[in-house]
Design a protein around this motif. Structure first.
Motif, PDB file in Angstrom:
ATOM      1  N   ASP A 132     -24.026   9.715  -7.048  1.00 59.99           N
ATOM      2  CA  ASP A 132     -22.752   9.042  -6.780  1.00 59.99           C
ATOM      3  C   ASP A 132     -22.739   8.621  -5.316  1.00 59.99           C
ATOM      4  O   ASP A 132     -23.348   9.273  -4.475  1.00 59.99           O
ATOM      5  CB  ASP A 132     -21.555   9.984  -7.026  1.00 59.99           C
ATOM      6  CG  ASP A 132     -21.404  10.320  -8.481  1.00 59.99           C
ATOM      7  OD1 ASP A 132     -20.993  11.457  -8.780  1.00 59.99           O
ATOM      8  OD2 ASP A 132     -21.714   9.461  -9.315  1.00 59.99           O
ATOM      9  N   ILE A 133     -22.039   7.562  -5.038  1.00 60.59           N
ATOM     10  CA  ILE A 133     -21.896   7.151  -3.627  1.00 60.59           C
ATOM     11  C   ILE A 133     -20.441   6.884  -3.323  1.00 60.59           C
ATOM     12  O   ILE A 133     -19.652   6.571  -4.223  1.00 60.59           O
ATOM     13  CB  ILE A 133     -22.742   5.906  -3.274  1.00 60.59           C
ATOM     14  CG1 ILE A 133     -22.297   4.682  -4.098  1.00 60.59           C
ATOM     15  CG2 ILE A 133     -24.208   6.168  -3.492  1.00 60.59           C
ATOM     16  CD1 ILE A 133     -22.962   3.413  -3.623  1.00 60.59           C
ATOM     17  N   PHE A 134     -20.120   7.033  -2.061  1.00 65.63           N
ATOM     18  CA  PHE A 134     -18.762   6.640  -1.649  1.00 65.63           C
ATOM     19  C   PHE A 134     -18.843   6.002  -0.274  1.00 65.63           C
ATOM     20  O   PHE A 134     -19.774   6.256   0.502  1.00 65.63           O
ATOM     21  CB  PHE A 134     -17.800   7.835  -1.645  1.00 65.63           C
ATOM     22  CG  PHE A 134     -18.051   8.843  -0.555  1.00 65.63           C
ATOM     23  CD1 PHE A 134     -18.908   9.917  -0.771  1.00 65.63           C
ATOM     24  CD2 PHE A 134     -17.432   8.737   0.685  1.00 65.63           C
ATOM     25  CE1 PHE A 134     -19.115  10.848   0.223  1.00 65.63           C
ATOM     26  CE2 PHE A 134     -17.657   9.666   1.678  1.00 65.63           C
ATOM     27  CZ  PHE A 134     -18.501  10.732   1.449  1.00 65.63           C
ATOM     28  N   PHE A 135     -17.868   5.192  -0.005  1.00 61.44           N
ATOM     29  CA  PHE A 135     -17.834   4.390   1.217  1.00 61.44           C
ATOM     30  C   PHE A 135     -16.750   4.898   2.155  1.00 61.44           C
ATOM     31  O   PHE A 135     -15.706   5.368   1.740  1.00 61.44           O
ATOM     32  CB  PHE A 135     -17.543   2.913   0.901  1.00 61.44           C
ATOM     33  CG  PHE A 135     -18.611   2.245   0.094  1.00 61.44           C
ATOM     34  CD1 PHE A 135     -18.538   2.231  -1.293  1.00 61.44           C
ATOM     35  CD2 PHE A 135     -19.685   1.632   0.703  1.00 61.44           C
ATOM     36  CE1 PHE A 135     -19.520   1.639  -2.039  1.00 61.44           C
ATOM     37  CE2 PHE A 135     -20.669   1.027  -0.044  1.00 61.44           C
ATOM     38  CZ  PHE A 135     -20.598   1.022  -1.421  1.00 61.44           C
ATOM     39  N   VAL A 192     -24.616  -2.675  -2.154  1.00 62.32           N
ATOM     40  CA  VAL A 192     -25.583  -1.653  -1.736  1.00 62.32           C
ATOM     41  C   VAL A 192     -25.971  -0.788  -2.927  1.00 62.32           C
ATOM     42  O   VAL A 192     -25.219  -0.711  -3.915  1.00 62.32           O
ATOM     43  CB  VAL A 192     -24.987  -0.806  -0.587  1.00 62.32           C
ATOM     44  CG1 VAL A 192     -23.886   0.091  -1.123  1.00 62.32           C
ATOM     45  CG2 VAL A 192     -26.042   0.020   0.110  1.00 62.32           C
ATOM     46  N   GLY A 193     -27.117  -0.203  -2.855  1.00 57.58           N
ATOM     47  CA  GLY A 193     -27.554   0.729  -3.885  1.00 57.58           C
ATOM     48  C   GLY A 193     -28.559   1.697  -3.276  1.00 57.58           C
ATOM     49  O   GLY A 193     -28.975   1.554  -2.118  1.00 57.58           O
ATOM     50  N   PRO A 204     -18.201  -1.928  -1.626  1.00 58.16           N
ATOM     51  CA  PRO A 204     -16.941  -1.275  -1.265  1.00 58.16           C
ATOM     52  C   PRO A 204     -15.788  -1.968  -1.965  1.00 58.16           C
ATOM     53  O   PRO A 204     -15.939  -3.113  -2.404  1.00 58.16           O
ATOM     54  CB  PRO A 204     -16.853  -1.442   0.259  1.00 58.16           C
ATOM     55  CG  PRO A 204     -18.211  -1.804   0.690  1.00 58.16           C
ATOM     56  CD  PRO A 204     -18.882  -2.451  -0.451  1.00 58.16           C
ATOM     57  N   THR A 205     -14.654  -1.340  -2.036  1.00 52.42           N
ATOM     58  CA  THR A 205     -13.527  -1.903  -2.772  1.00 52.42           C
ATOM     59  C   THR A 205     -13.181  -3.280  -2.250  1.00 52.42           C
ATOM     60  O   THR A 205     -12.535  -3.430  -1.240  1.00 52.42           O
ATOM     61  CB  THR A 205     -12.295  -1.008  -2.612  1.00 52.42           C
ATOM     62  OG1 THR A 205     -12.683   0.322  -2.878  1.00 52.42           O
ATOM     63  CG2 THR A 205     -11.190  -1.439  -3.538  1.00 52.42           C
ATOM     64  N   SER A 206     -13.633  -4.247  -2.970  1.00 54.04           N
ATOM     65  CA  SER A 206     -13.313  -5.646  -2.706  1.00 54.04           C
ATOM     66  C   SER A 206     -13.279  -5.996  -1.230  1.00 54.04           C
ATOM     67  O   SER A 206     -12.232  -6.052  -0.621  1.00 54.04           O
ATOM     68  CB  SER A 206     -11.963  -6.026  -3.305  1.00 54.04           C
ATOM     69  OG  SER A 206     -11.951  -5.750  -4.652  1.00 54.04           O
ATOM     70  N   GLY A 207     -14.442  -6.205  -0.699  1.00 54.31           N
ATOM     71  CA  GLY A 207     -14.487  -6.610   0.691  1.00 54.31           C
ATOM     72  C   GLY A 207     -13.795  -7.929   0.929  1.00 54.31           C
ATOM     73  O   GLY A 207     -13.381  -8.220   2.038  1.00 54.31           O
ATOM     74  N   LYS A 224     -17.836  -1.447  10.689  1.00 58.49           N
ATOM     75  CA  LYS A 224     -18.937  -0.550  10.344  1.00 58.49           C
ATOM     76  C   LYS A 224     -18.542   0.269   9.124  1.00 58.49           C
ATOM     77  O   LYS A 224     -17.470   0.861   9.085  1.00 58.49           O
ATOM     78  CB  LYS A 224     -19.224   0.418  11.504  1.00 58.49           C
ATOM     79  CG  LYS A 224     -19.892  -0.212  12.685  1.00 58.49           C
ATOM     80  CD  LYS A 224     -21.373  -0.391  12.442  1.00 58.49           C
ATOM     81  CE  LYS A 224     -22.054  -0.866  13.721  1.00 58.49           C
ATOM     82  NZ  LYS A 224     -23.406  -1.348  13.469  1.00 58.49           N
ATOM     83  N   VAL A 225     -19.383   0.285   8.148  1.00 62.53           N
ATOM     84  CA  VAL A 225     -19.087   1.073   6.954  1.00 62.53           C
ATOM     85  C   VAL A 225     -20.266   2.004   6.706  1.00 62.53           C
ATOM     86  O   VAL A 225     -21.436   1.635   6.896  1.00 62.53           O
ATOM     87  CB  VAL A 225     -18.817   0.157   5.731  1.00 62.53           C
ATOM     88  CG1 VAL A 225     -19.989  -0.736   5.434  1.00 62.53           C
ATOM     89  CG2 VAL A 225     -18.476   0.970   4.520  1.00 62.53           C
ATOM     90  N   THR A 226     -19.954   3.196   6.317  1.00 61.27           N
ATOM     91  CA  THR A 226     -20.971   4.210   6.017  1.00 61.27           C
ATOM     92  C   THR A 226     -20.917   4.518   4.531  1.00 61.27           C
ATOM     93  O   THR A 226     -19.846   4.781   3.982  1.00 61.27           O
ATOM     94  CB  THR A 226     -20.688   5.497   6.806  1.00 61.27           C
ATOM     95  OG1 THR A 226     -20.722   5.205   8.199  1.00 61.27           O
ATOM     96  CG2 THR A 226     -21.738   6.555   6.478  1.00 61.27           C
ATOM     97  N   VAL A 227     -22.086   4.463   3.911  1.00 63.90           N
ATOM     98  CA  VAL A 227     -22.160   4.810   2.498  1.00 63.90           C
ATOM     99  C   VAL A 227     -22.960   6.103   2.395  1.00 63.90           C
ATOM    100  O   VAL A 227     -23.990   6.263   3.033  1.00 63.90           O
ATOM    101  CB  VAL A 227     -22.787   3.658   1.684  1.00 63.90           C
ATOM    102  CG1 VAL A 227     -24.175   3.298   2.183  1.00 63.90           C
ATOM    103  CG2 VAL A 227     -22.844   4.016   0.214  1.00 63.90           C
ATOM    104  N   THR A 228     -22.453   6.995   1.600  1.00 64.16           N
ATOM    105  CA  THR A 228     -23.073   8.311   1.453  1.00 64.16           C
ATOM    106  C   THR A 228     -23.403   8.535  -0.017  1.00 64.16           C
ATOM    107  O   THR A 228     -22.594   8.238  -0.897  1.00 64.16           O
ATOM    108  CB  THR A 228     -22.099   9.415   1.924  1.00 64.16           C
ATOM    109  OG1 THR A 228     -21.691   9.135   3.258  1.00 64.16           O
ATOM    110  CG2 THR A 228     -22.762  10.771   1.858  1.00 64.16           C
TER     111      THR A 228
END
Lengths: 1023, 222
Positions: free
Chosen positions: A78-81, A450-451, A524-527, A91-95
């Motif tokens: 699973d990933i979250f932003f 992203v993936g 991410p939720t609707s950039g 800047k966005v971080t995806v984990t």
């Protein structure tokens, strides 16, 4: 795993016992009897009975055991932003959060990939939509490799400035050899697996050149993937015959055609027709003709068509399957040409067709469907395991090969002199390989997706004779096969391997994971679209009270709690001052049982101007209004002439924030909505009754209460005990609990007695909090319904005063004093000194300023018999029997009054001023003493410690000067008597007057004579 | 020739005239503004003092003249009775004009007095109060002022006393339509007194006119 072992063990026990039961001991003593034949069912039943094994439970266990392998948890990610809805340039971080992997994230490989807008797969340099920035690996074509490099490069270099480094040499020795399945994988042989999330089957990743033979047993012909199609064959026609008569020798002929029969499965019809006839006329007068008329119905035929797909044998269902919606059919060789028939084949067929003929087949069914198949296993030596990393590939610079030279350092932008450019526990090549890189950060541009490919060891054991477990790859959408995709497609098969002396069939499949990456992207939720703004709301105080300070002169509740409703947004980066808030208040009238959350049941209150004004509501919308305040003075609103009290309030807030999509478009906002419901306490109902002494009521039930110092006050809550269930009370005076209770009581009741000390001018606040809470075991009616109230009264300690003039300092400005009067009750304009006028908005002509007349208070006019009516302050001291020694005086002469009787008493006194001449001044005085009763004084002394000297009488007095004026109805006789009376009474005054007059006259005559004599002398001299 | 001129000038502007005018003015002022308590005794006292006693004492003590020279006689009764009817006619005409063409009826102060509802009260008012007022006005304005200036100004003395009366009314704040009859009778009474050399006839004329005007008013309004 443990469950499976358990199930296996039980099954083995059952089988073993069954075998034992079958072996019977020899019964030598008995005559040989034919033994009962072996009965497994009976044996099983005996086992069940012996071990209390429930048959259904075992069955259930067995059924579950059968499919347990497909239910095993398989690796996922699973990933979250953060932030979840980034803006352009943010800047966005995806984990990534991997699941069901054996090792921790630090030992797993995370191969990230980022797809920017316009970087679609397959675009080549020569294409019109080519973007150079997308070709990160500079190979002239956009591929998933570009995506991977785009993500992993900044992850590995952390923004390192390449200009600082010299890439001619590499001194940091930061190569890393990547183990398959993770850093700590020590398996002798690596088996990579893919999991089919639909069927639950695990496939070993392998390829083979040999195609698995599909045994088409049961199909004599060929397995064809067929689809249902519709064939359109024009319109139907009808043929009719008829006769006609004519004379002459002409021969005419015409023709038309229409079909004779019509077997259509269509649904349309038209109205065209044509006819043909043939007429031969040799002088005869009759002829026949055949007429064919084209019909109105379009003809359709359902046919079977060869889809062209190849049927395969499904290893799980053991049935042939076709892709898309095609149906596999076993069609004999001679029937193959019946597929895709033409219209002629239908036309030639009779209607109805004969069973078993081709016509019948093409109309009904060709071949058979639903037949089983078996796939033959491939030998082990014919397959090749494909367990490979999914790292980015750069020509000549393999990732994870243990070598990370200067060229690679330059490509990846890492520091050639620092083994770990981003200063984590891994070196540069390990970071490029994604070892432990469970999060990346990049500058977001709307359209970015992203993936991640997570590689690690799962818990799934392989069937191989070693310690190997499945090395699994997890994708965010778990798509390893995409229907309709030619590339992202699992090529399945089974290979056979001898393990522990048994031929074990191991399913395998192969797909290039890179071909499936485009289906495993997320964003991410609707950039480029604004999402909802999460809003939470809260309010304070939690138990707000309405109108706790009683009512004002207009009967409106006042002094309610200040209710503050706040709203918070979940996004910490938002600027509150840039958010536009709009508040609205709704009300609901009714009790909790009737409460309906549907907004249509609520009444909008915030649009009522009086409601807003009464409750001090100023702003309802604006920037930065994340807090809403109002004073709960009343929840009663007049709607359509009817006053409705609302028991519940609901506060709605709508928020709007401009959202920068970064794409140049405007007008987009993020919006949020929230609401919170408040049930205020309706206080002020009933009020508090105040009494002093032996129950003398004082003050009204609401508003400020003026009391004297050192007074024992009794306060009683004025609620209807029959309808109200309140039975718990908390009385406080200035915030401190009043602990005086009646003898024998153990708790405060609805009435309390207390001593009010203080000096004149002091104020004290008495409050009561009451509710109906009762312990559950107590059986009482109307309890525990949530009824509660809070009421406050303000006491002001004051000095007693009295005013006897018609306009005095006590009744000044009161509602019933609107004119300046004399002692006869007539309006006296000469008594007006001025008017106090309230300052209002000059522009608002509708508002009339309040005015208070300023009248003469010490001097009044009057004549005849006047009535002196004392005005007491506080008003209640004139009631009861506490006023003693009441005295009225006129010019110092006392008119003794009594408390209740006589012409002059504490209430009023009639005084005859007719004997005083007009224009004279008369002093009228009043005095009395206010005494608390002996009982009260004794109680003060004994219970409250207030000495007798402090509780003695309080003197009140007042004096006015009356100027005797003329009566408005003068009469001669009265005037005459007045003259005489005046003369007689005022002789000394008149004497003085006469003296003055005489003096004046003498002066005039003397002066005149003197002037005359001087003048005459002068003339004589001159003459 | 020179002596005559000198004697004429001396008569008009002599010290006696100046002092007399000053006495007139002082009396009027003191009558209007002498500080009194608002009661009848004092009001009557100052009326008598300044409109009668002071002029009386001035005439007798300072001027040392006889009262008969100031109208306190009945000499030419024929003249008096002859001229009175003419004056009555003039007053009649004035009555007509005033009652017909002015709002005298609406604003005359007599209407506010309760005494008008009773004949007795009206009689007392007219024959005591009004009588006294008329008598004092006659003594002061016609008797004292007019007869003093009669020798110096002849017929113009009538106008002089009339003007002074108007000034007097103005000082009292009564220069209004309510006192129109007072004003006119002041002039006509002056004429009568001048011709008859007696205050009696002018007094009779004034009292009759004022009472009749009140009666006519009451007749028309009640």
């Amino acid at each position: 795993m443990k469950k499976n072992i358990k199930k296996l063990f039980v099954f083995c026990v059952v089988c073993f016992e069954t075998v034992l039961m079958i072996s019977q001991p020899v019964m030598a003593a008995k005559l040989p009897q034919p033994k009962d034949p072996l009965n497994a069912n009976k044996a099983a039943q005996s086992l069940e009975n012996r071990y209390h094994v429930n048959k259904d439970s075992v069955k259930d266990m067995g059924e579950t055991f059968n499919v347990s392998e497909q239910k095993a948890p398989v690796p996922e990610v699973d990933i979250f932003f953060n932030p979840s809805n980034p803006k352009f340039g943010e800047k966005v971080t995806v984990t990534a959060i991997p699941k069901y992997f054996q090792e921790g994230v630090e030992n797993m490989y995370f191969t990230w990939y980022i797809k920017h807008e316009g970087c679609d797969l397959g675009i080549k340099r020569e294409d019109a939509n080519w973007k150079e920035s997308c070709d990160v690996d500079k190979n002239g074509e956009i591929s998933t490799n570009d995506w991977k490099i785009e993500a992993m490069r900044p992850a590995a270099n952390g923004g390192f400035v390449k200009a600082k480094a010299n890439y001619s040499s590499d001194t940091d020795n930061d190569g890393y050899s990547a183990h398959r399945g993770g850093r700590v994988n020590v398996q002798k042989k690596d088996y990579c697996y893919l999991h089919d999330f639909e069927s639950g089957e695990n496939y070993e990743i392998a390829i083979t050149d040999e195609e698995g033979k599909d045994d088409d047993s049961g199909c004599d012909g060929e397995v064809v993937c067929t689809t249902d199609e519709t064939l359109s064959c024009g319109y139907d026609y009808t043929t009719t015959e008829g006769t006609s008569s004519s004379s002459g020798t002409s021969t005419t002929s015409g023709e038309s055609s229409s079909s004779g029969t019509s077997t259509t499965s269509g649904e349309s019809s038209s109205s065209s027709s044509s006819s043909s006839y043939e007429e031969t006329s040799t002088g005869s007068t009759s002829s026949t003709y055949e007429e064919k008329t084209e019909g109105t119905t379009e003809k359709y035929y359902n046919i079977l068509s060869n889809s062209g797909y190849e049927a395969t044998c499904d290893l799980e269902t053991k049935k042939m399957t076709c892709p898309e919606d095609a149906t596999p059919r076993c069609i004999s060789n001679e029937d193959l040409d019946l597929l895709d028939p033409s219209c002629d084949q239908f036309i030639m067929c009779p209607d109805p067709p004969v069973e078993g003929t081709d016509c019948y087949k093409i109309r009904h069914e060709i071949g058979t469907a639903e037949f089983s198949c078996e796939s033959e296993a491939i030998p082990e030596d014919q397959i090749e395991l494909k367990c490979e990393h999914q790292f980015p590939k750069i020509s000549g610079m393999a990732v994870g090969d243990g070598s990370f030279g200067a060229e690679e350092e330059n490509f990846w932008g890492t520091d050639p002199n620092d083994p770990s450019t981003i200063d984590n526990e891994n070196n540069d090549e390990a970071n490029v390989a994604g070892l432990g890189i469970d999060k990346i950060t990049w500058t977001f541009v709307p359209g970015d997706k992203v993936g991640v490919i997570v590689e690690g060891q799962s818990y799934i054991p392989t069937k191989h004779d070693d310690s190997s477990v499945a090395i699994s790859f997890a994708l965010i959408n778990n798509i390893f096969e995409k229907e309709g995709s030619e590339l992202c497609k699992l090529e399945k098969g089974i290979y056979e391997k001898e393990i522990k002396g048994y031929k074990v069939k191991i399913p395998f499949a192969y797909v290039n994971i890179n071909d499936c990456l485009e289906f495993n992207l997320t964003k991410p939720t609707s950039g480029d679209q604004a999402d909802n703004m999460g809003i939470t709301m809260d309010y304070y105080p939690k138990n707000p009270n309405v109108g706790a300070m009683g009512v004002d002169g207009a009967g409106q509740s006042k002094g309610g709690d200040e209710l503050v409703v706040t709203t918070n947004t979940s996004d910490p980066n938002v600027d509150i001052n840039q958010i536009y808030y709009k508040w609205s208040i709704y009300g609901f009238s009714g009790n909790r049982e009737d409460l309906d959350l549907d907004q249509s049941s609520w009444t909008l209150l915030s649009n009522n101007e009086l409601f807003r004004k009464t409750n001090n509501i100023k702003l309802l919308e604006g920037l930065g209004m994340d807090q809403f305040k109002m004073q709960l003075n009343t929840t009663e609103v007049e709607i359509d002439g009817e006053k409705i009290k609302f028991d519940f309030l609901r506060f709605f807030v709508e928020s709007e924030e401009f959202f920068d999509t970064g794409t140049g478009t405007t007008g987009t906002t993020r919006s949020g909505r929230g609401d919170v419901m408040v049930e205020p306490n309706q206080s002020g109902t009933g009020g508090i009754n105040i009494s002093v002494g032996e129950g003398t009521p004082i003050c009204a039930t609401s508003g400020n209460c003026e009391v004297l110092e050192n007074q024992v006050i009794t306060a009683t809550l004025g609620v209807n005990t029959e309808t109200s269930g309140v039975n718990n009370y908390l009385w406080t005076l200035d915030g401190k609990a009043i602990n005086t209770i009646e003898e024998g009581d153990t708790k405060q009741g609805n009435s309390v007695t207390f001593l009010l000390e203080g000096r004149p001018g002091d104020s004290h606040v008495l409050s009561i909090v009451a509710n109906d809470t009762t312990s559950p075991g107590v059986e009482l009616e109307n309890k525990n319904k949530g009824e509660k109230l809070t009421i406050e009264r303000t006491f002001v300690v004051t000095k007693p005063m009295v005013g006897i003039g018609p306009n005095n300092k006590i009744n000044r400005g009161s509602d019933d004093v609107t004119t300046c009067n004399d002692l006869n009750g007539n309006e006296d304009e000469t008594a007006i000194l001025g008017t106090y006028s309230e300052v209002t908005d000059p522009a608002d002509e509708d508002v009339e300023p309040d005015t208070v007349l300023d009248c003469k208070e010490r001097v009044s006019s009057g004549n005849g018999t006047v009535t002196i009516t004392p005005t007491y302050y506080p008003a209640w001291i004139g009631e009861g029997e506490n006023l003693k020694n009441v005295k009225y005086s006129v010019n110092g002469k006392v008119i003794v009054g009594t408390e209740s009787g006589g012409a002059c008493n504490k209430t009023s006194c009639s005084i005859d001023l007719s004997s005083y001449p007009v224009g004279s001044m008369v002093n009228i005085s009043f005095e009395a003493e206010y005494w608390q009763s002996n009982t009260e004084r004794f109680s003060l002394k004994e219970e409250w410690g207030i000495g007798e000297e402090s509780s003695g009488g309080k003197k009140i007095s007042d004096t006015i000067i009356v100027k005797i004026n003329e009566s408005s109805n003068p009469t001669i006789t009265k005037k005459a008597s007045k003259i005489i009376a005046g003369l007689a009474y005022n002789i000394p005054e008149q004497m003085i007057f006469m003296f003055r007059l005489m003096l004046t006259v003498v002066t005039i005559i003397f002066a005149a004579g003197l002037v005359m004599s001087l003048g005459k002398k002068d003339c004589n001299n001159n003459f | 020739m020179i002596d005559i001129k000198y004697k004429e000038e001396k008569k008009l502007l002599d010290i006696e005239t100046i002092v007399t005018l000053a006495i007139v003015l002082i009396c009027m002022l003191l009558f209007s503004f002498f500080p009194i308590e608002r009661n009848y005794f004092q009001e009557i006292a100052i009326s008598l003092t300044f409109l009668f006693f002071v002029p009386f004492l001035y005439i007798k003590v300072i001027l040392k003249k006889r009262l008969v020279d100031f109208g306190f006689q009945i000499v030419k009764w024929k003249e008096g009775f002859l001229i009175m009817p003419v004056c009555f006619l003039i007053m009649a005409f004035l009555f007509y004009v005033v009652f017909k063409y002015t709002d005298f009826k609406e604003q005359y102060f007599l209407g506010n007095y309760e005494m008008t509802s009773s004949f007795l009260y009206l009689f007392v008012y007219e024959f005591i109060a009004v009588n006294l007022i008329v008598f004092l006005y006659e003594v002061f304005f016609r008797g004292f002022i007019m007869f003093y200036f009669k020798d110096k100004l002849d017929i113009y003395a009538v106008f002089v006393q009339f003007v002074i009366f108007l000034i007097f009314l103005y000082m009292l704040g009564e220069f209004s339509l309510d006192y129109i009859f007072y004003m006119v009778t002041a002039f006509l009474a002056g004429l009568i007194a001048f011709r008859s050399k007696s205050l009696l006839y002018s007094y009779l004329f004034s009292i009759i006119v004022l009472i009749v005007s009140d009666i006519i008013y009451l007749k028309l309004t009640k």
